[in-house]
Design a protein around this motif. Structure first.
Motif, PDB file in Angstrom:
ATOM      1  N   ARG A 159       1.241  -4.921   5.893  1.00 17.68           N
ATOM      2  CA  ARG A 159       2.536  -4.136   6.397  1.00 17.68           C
ATOM      3  C   ARG A 159       2.856  -2.910   5.373  1.00 17.68           C
ATOM      4  O   ARG A 159       2.818  -2.923   4.491  1.00 17.68           O
ATOM      5  CB  ARG A 159       3.582  -4.926   6.360  1.00 17.68           C
ATOM      6  N   VAL A 160       3.187  -1.648   6.086  1.00 22.53           N
ATOM      7  CA  VAL A 160       3.788  -0.535   5.497  1.00 22.53           C
ATOM      8  C   VAL A 160       4.826   0.049   6.258  1.00 22.53           C
ATOM      9  O   VAL A 160       5.052  -0.350   7.415  1.00 22.53           O
ATOM     10  CB  VAL A 160       2.464   0.381   5.584  1.00 22.53           C
ATOM     11  N   SER A 161       5.573   0.772   5.707  1.00 23.68           N
ATOM     12  CA  SER A 161       6.379   1.646   6.254  1.00 23.68           C
ATOM     13  C   SER A 161       5.909   2.762   7.214  1.00 23.68           C
ATOM     14  O   SER A 161       5.168   3.348   6.863  1.00 23.68           O
ATOM     15  CB  SER A 161       7.360   2.253   4.950  1.00 23.68           C
ATOM     16  N   ALA A 162       6.759   2.769   8.553  1.00 27.47           N
ATOM     17  CA  ALA A 162       6.352   3.713   9.438  1.00 27.47           C
ATOM     18  C   ALA A 162       7.049   4.921   9.330  1.00 27.47           C
ATOM     19  O   ALA A 162       8.189   5.177   9.023  1.00 27.47           O
ATOM     20  CB  ALA A 162       6.262   2.932  10.659  1.00 27.47           C
ATOM     21  N   TYR A 163       6.547   5.861   9.881  1.00 29.78           N
ATOM     22  CA  TYR A 163       6.973   7.246  10.209  1.00 29.78           C
ATOM     23  C   TYR A 163       7.454   8.205   8.705  1.00 29.78           C
ATOM     24  O   TYR A 163       8.462   8.100   8.312  1.00 29.78           O
ATOM     25  CB  TYR A 163       8.387   7.308  10.989  1.00 29.78           C
ATOM     26  N   PRO A 164       6.583   9.005   8.553  1.00 29.06           N
ATOM     27  CA  PRO A 164       6.546   9.943   7.256  1.00 29.06           C
ATOM     28  C   PRO A 164       8.021  10.607   7.494  1.00 29.06           C
ATOM     29  O   PRO A 164       8.452  10.975   6.335  1.00 29.06           O
ATOM     30  CB  PRO A 164       5.381  10.900   7.397  1.00 29.06           C
ATOM     31  N   TRP A 165       8.299  11.013   8.763  1.00 27.11           N
ATOM     32  CA  TRP A 165       9.758  11.886   8.446  1.00 27.11           C
ATOM     33  C   TRP A 165      10.834  11.087   8.415  1.00 27.11           C
ATOM     34  O   TRP A 165      11.987  11.729   8.136  1.00 27.11           O
ATOM     35  CB  TRP A 165       9.567  12.631  10.066  1.00 27.11           C
ATOM     36  N   LEU A 166      10.616   9.864   8.330  1.00 17.58           N
ATOM     37  CA  LEU A 166      11.987   9.059   7.956  1.00 17.58           C
ATOM     38  C   LEU A 166      12.212   8.609   6.494  1.00 17.58           C
ATOM     39  O   LEU A 166      13.186   8.248   6.023  1.00 17.58           O
ATOM     40  CB  LEU A 166      11.870   7.659   8.570  1.00 17.58           C
ATOM     41  N   TYR A 167      11.196   9.436   5.484  1.00 13.55           N
ATOM     42  CA  TYR A 167      11.522   9.160   4.280  1.00 13.55           C
ATOM     43  C   TYR A 167      12.739   9.642   3.707  1.00 13.55           C
ATOM     44  O   TYR A 167      13.186  10.727   3.961  1.00 13.55           O
ATOM     45  CB  TYR A 167      10.267   9.705   3.553  1.00 13.55           C
ATOM     46  N   GLY A 168      13.329   8.893   2.755  1.00 16.98           N
ATOM     47  CA  GLY A 168      14.513   8.997   2.348  1.00 16.98           C
ATOM     48  C   GLY A 168      15.122   8.294   1.317  1.00 16.98           C
ATOM     49  O   GLY A 168      14.456   7.717   0.418  1.00 16.98           O
ATOM     50  N   PRO A 228      -4.082   3.115  -2.520  1.00 14.34           N
ATOM     51  CA  PRO A 228      -4.571   2.314  -1.261  1.00 14.34           C
ATOM     52  C   PRO A 228      -5.941   1.884  -1.300  1.00 14.34           C
ATOM     53  O   PRO A 228      -6.462   0.809  -1.014  1.00 14.34           O
ATOM     54  CB  PRO A 228      -3.906   3.031  -0.151  1.00 14.34           C
ATOM     55  N   ALA A 229      -6.715   2.885  -1.394  1.00 14.40           N
ATOM     56  CA  ALA A 229      -8.259   2.873  -1.391  1.00 14.40           C
ATOM     57  C   ALA A 229      -8.759   1.673  -2.245  1.00 14.40           C
ATOM     58  O   ALA A 229      -9.807   1.090  -2.100  1.00 14.40           O
ATOM     59  CB  ALA A 229      -9.109   4.060  -1.336  1.00 14.40           C
ATOM     60  N   VAL A 230      -8.212   1.853  -3.629  1.00 15.76           N
ATOM     61  CA  VAL A 230      -8.722   1.054  -4.492  1.00 15.76           C
ATOM     62  C   VAL A 230      -8.422  -0.538  -4.385  1.00 15.76           C
ATOM     63  O   VAL A 230      -9.153  -1.256  -4.360  1.00 15.76           O
ATOM     64  CB  VAL A 230      -8.323   1.522  -5.850  1.00 15.76           C
ATOM     65  N   VAL A 231      -7.127  -0.731  -3.764  1.00 18.37           N
ATOM     66  CA  VAL A 231      -6.658  -2.004  -3.593  1.00 18.37           C
ATOM     67  C   VAL A 231      -7.212  -2.517  -2.442  1.00 18.37           C
ATOM     68  O   VAL A 231      -7.610  -3.669  -2.404  1.00 18.37           O
ATOM     69  CB  VAL A 231      -5.116  -1.838  -3.244  1.00 18.37           C
ATOM     70  N   LEU A 232      -7.385  -1.744  -1.332  1.00 15.50           N
ATOM     71  CA  LEU A 232      -8.213  -2.155  -0.120  1.00 15.50           C
ATOM     72  C   LEU A 232      -9.873  -2.603  -0.522  1.00 15.50           C
ATOM     73  O   LEU A 232     -10.274  -3.654   0.091  1.00 15.50           O
ATOM     74  CB  LEU A 232      -8.294  -1.252   0.813  1.00 15.50           C
ATOM     75  N   GLY A 233     -10.252  -1.786  -1.477  1.00 17.84           N
ATOM     76  CA  GLY A 233     -11.610  -2.133  -1.991  1.00 17.84           C
ATOM     77  C   GLY A 233     -11.570  -3.485  -2.699  1.00 17.84           C
ATOM     78  O   GLY A 233     -12.737  -4.337  -2.236  1.00 17.84           O
ATOM     79  N   GLU A 234     -10.710  -3.649  -3.323  1.00 15.48           N
ATOM     80  CA  GLU A 234     -10.717  -4.994  -4.227  1.00 15.48           C
ATOM     81  C   GLU A 234     -10.273  -6.171  -2.972  1.00 15.48           C
ATOM     82  O   GLU A 234     -10.779  -7.340  -3.148  1.00 15.48           O
ATOM     83  CB  GLU A 234      -9.610  -5.053  -5.105  1.00 15.48           C
ATOM     84  N   CYS A 235      -9.590  -5.996  -1.989  1.00 15.68           N
ATOM     85  CA  CYS A 235      -9.322  -7.009  -1.146  1.00 15.68           C
ATOM     86  C   CYS A 235     -10.643  -7.132  -0.213  1.00 15.68           C
ATOM     87  O   CYS A 235     -10.898  -8.446  -0.046  1.00 15.68           O
ATOM     88  CB  CYS A 235      -8.206  -6.312   0.010  1.00 15.68           C
ATOM     89  N   ARG A 236     -11.428  -6.331   0.161  1.00  7.22           N
ATOM     90  CA  ARG A 236     -12.800  -6.464   0.765  1.00  7.22           C
ATOM     91  C   ARG A 236     -13.684  -7.406  -0.361  1.00  7.22           C
ATOM     92  O   ARG A 236     -14.478  -8.112   0.221  1.00  7.22           O
ATOM     93  CB  ARG A 236     -13.396  -5.152   1.192  1.00  7.22           C
ATOM     94  N   ARG A 237     -13.488  -7.094  -1.518  1.00  8.71           N
ATOM     95  CA  ARG A 237     -14.318  -7.735  -2.347  1.00  8.71           C
ATOM     96  C   ARG A 237     -14.093  -9.240  -2.426  1.00  8.71           C
ATOM     97  O   ARG A 237     -15.014 -10.237  -2.309  1.00  8.71           O
ATOM     98  CB  ARG A 237     -14.183  -7.158  -3.815  1.00  8.71           C
ATOM     99  N   VAL A 238     -12.973  -9.650  -2.523  1.00  8.79           N
ATOM    100  CA  VAL A 238     -12.275 -10.778  -2.545  1.00  8.79           C
ATOM    101  C   VAL A 238     -12.535 -11.888  -1.228  1.00  8.79           C
ATOM    102  O   VAL A 238     -12.329 -12.975  -1.188  1.00  8.79           O
ATOM    103  CB  VAL A 238     -10.714 -10.891  -3.109  1.00  8.79           C
ATOM    104  N   LEU A 239     -12.267 -11.011  -0.218  1.00  7.99           N
ATOM    105  CA  LEU A 239     -12.627 -11.639   1.153  1.00  7.99           C
ATOM    106  C   LEU A 239     -13.797 -12.413   1.477  1.00  7.99           C
ATOM    107  O   LEU A 239     -14.777 -11.788   1.156  1.00  7.99           O
ATOM    108  CB  LEU A 239     -12.093 -10.634   2.196  1.00  7.99           C
ATOM    109  N   GLN A 240     -13.777 -13.339   1.838  1.00 10.92           N
ATOM    110  CA  GLN A 240     -15.124 -14.150   2.386  1.00 10.92           C
ATOM    111  C   GLN A 240     -15.626 -13.324   3.809  1.00 10.92           C
ATOM    112  O   GLN A 240     -14.551 -12.375   4.559  1.00 10.92           O
ATOM    113  CB  GLN A 240     -14.809 -15.405   2.962  1.00 10.92           C
ATOM    114  N   LEU A 255       0.616  -1.386   0.083  1.00 12.04           N
ATOM    115  CA  LEU A 255      -0.028   0.067   0.069  1.00 12.04           C
ATOM    116  C   LEU A 255       0.862   1.292   0.102  1.00 12.04           C
ATOM    117  O   LEU A 255       0.445   2.448  -0.287  1.00 12.04           O
ATOM    118  CB  LEU A 255      -0.753   0.005   1.193  1.00 12.04           C
ATOM    119  N   ASP A 256       2.157   1.058   0.284  1.00  7.08           N
ATOM    120  CA  ASP A 256       3.028   2.330   0.506  1.00  7.08           C
ATOM    121  C   ASP A 256       3.721   2.474  -0.995  1.00  7.08           C
ATOM    122  O   ASP A 256       4.626   3.643  -1.299  1.00  7.08           O
ATOM    123  CB  ASP A 256       4.068   2.119   1.564  1.00  7.08           C
ATOM    124  N   GLN A 257       3.503   1.654  -1.857  1.00  7.98           N
ATOM    125  CA  GLN A 257       4.199   1.646  -3.125  1.00  7.98           C
ATOM    126  C   GLN A 257       3.845   2.822  -3.938  1.00  7.98           C
ATOM    127  O   GLN A 257       2.554   2.992  -4.181  1.00  7.98           O
ATOM    128  CB  GLN A 257       4.332   0.283  -3.874  1.00  7.98           C
TER     129      GLN A 257
END
Length: 244
Positions: free
Chosen positions: A134-143, A114-126, A107-109
Motif C-alpha cells: 500500500r502506498v500513497s497515491a497521486y504525486p500532485w497531492l503531495y503536501g 523501494p527497489a532494495v526493500v522489494l528485493g528483500e521481500c522477494r528473497r524472503v518469500l516462498q 515504500l513511500d517513506q
C-alpha cells in the motif's frame, strides 16, 4: 510546509490518533488477503494491530512484525505477534521463509529504497508467495500531510506497477482505497499545500473524523470483496513472487 518531516509518526503508535483510519484500513487489507495460511511478515508494522487481528482471525502460521521505530514497541498490545526491530533493507529472515509479506505505507517513506526493500521481500518469500503493498497515491497531492507522516513521495499506478514487475513480482490485483471521502480530503490537502488553510494536526485525534473515516473504509472493504475502486488516496497491489 509548517510540519517537520515525521513530526506525526509517533501519533501512529499511541493508539489514539488516526485510530479510525487504522481500523478501517485493517478491514480493507483483510478483505484483500482472504486466507492467512503460512508464515506472515509485516514490514513497518507499527503497533501490530493488523497482525494481531489476523492472528485472532485464524492465521495458520507464525505472525511476525518488523518495525524500526522503538516507540511502536512501547505501545503495542499485540500479544500474539512476535516483534523484531530491524531495517527493512536487510530483513533478519531466512530466504523462502514467508508465505505472505505486507508492506503497507512503507515504500513511500523517506529514507526507504523501494527497489532494495522489494528485493528483500522477494528473497524472503516462498515460491509463489504473496506481497501486499500500500502506498500513497497521486504525486500532485503531495503536501503538509505527507511531510508530517514522513512520506517521501506519492505514486502513480503505472509507477507502482513498473516497480513491482522489475523486482520480480506478477501483479494479481491493483486497486485504490480511501475513496469515499476523496473529494473533501483532496480539497483540504490542496488548500493546505497552497497555504490557504493551515495544517491542523488535531484533526487526526478528533473522534468525529476518526469515526467517519472508519465507517467509510468499512463500506469500502465490503465493496472490495468483489470489485476494485477506480480512484482513492491510497493505492494497493497484490503481487506474487514469480520466477526462480
Amino acid at each position: 510546509m509548517s510540519e517537520s518531516y515525521g513530526a506525526l509518526l509517533p501519533a501512529l503508535f499511541d493508539g489514539v490518533a488516526t485510530f479510525g483510519w487504522r481500523a478501517g484500513m485493517n478491514g480493507v487489507i483483510q478483505t484483500l488477503l482472504g486466507d492467512c495460511d503460512g508464515p506472515m511478515l509485516e514490514l513497518g508494522c507499527g503497533r501490530g494491530d493488523l497482525l494481531a487481528a489476523l492472528a485472532a482471525a485464524g492465521a495458520t502460521g507464525p505472525v511476525v512484525g518488523i518495525e524500526l521505530h522503538p516507540e511502536a514497541f512501547a505501545t503495542t498490545r499485540a500479544a500474539d505477534v512476535h516483534f523484531v526491530r530491524s531495517d527493512a533493507h536487510r530483513l533478519p529472515c531466512a530466504s523462502a521463509s514467508a508465505a505472505t509479506i505486507l508492506a503497507l505505507d512503507l515504500l513511500d517513506q523517506r529514507g526507504l529504497e523501494p527497489a532494495v526493500v522489494l528485493g528483500e521481500c522477494r528473497r524472503v518469500l516462498q515460491p509463489g508467495g504473496r506481497l501486499i503493498v500500500r502506498v500513497s497515491a497521486y504525486p500532485w497531492l503531495y503536501g503538509p500531510h505527507d511531510v508530517a507522516f514522513n512520506t517521501a513521495r506519492r505514486f502513480r499506478r503505472s509507477e507502482l506497477s513498473e516497480l513491482l514487475q522489475k523486482a520480480g513480482f506478477g501483479i494479481t490485483r491493483m486497486t485504490y482505497a480511501d475513496s469515499l471521502l476523496i473529494g473533501p480530503v483532496m480539497g483540504l490537502r490542496l488548500l493546505q499545500r497552497w497555504g490557504v488553510v493551515s495544517f491542523d494536526a488535531s484533526l487526526y485525534r478528533a473522534h468525529w473524523s476518526n469515526g467517519l473515516i472508519a465507517r467509510t473504509l468499512n463500506l469500502e472493504a465490503r465493496f472490495l470483496a468483489r470489485w476494485n475502486l477506480p480512484s482513492g488516496l491510497s493505492l494497493l497491489a497484490v503481487a506474487q513472487k514469480v520466477g526462480d
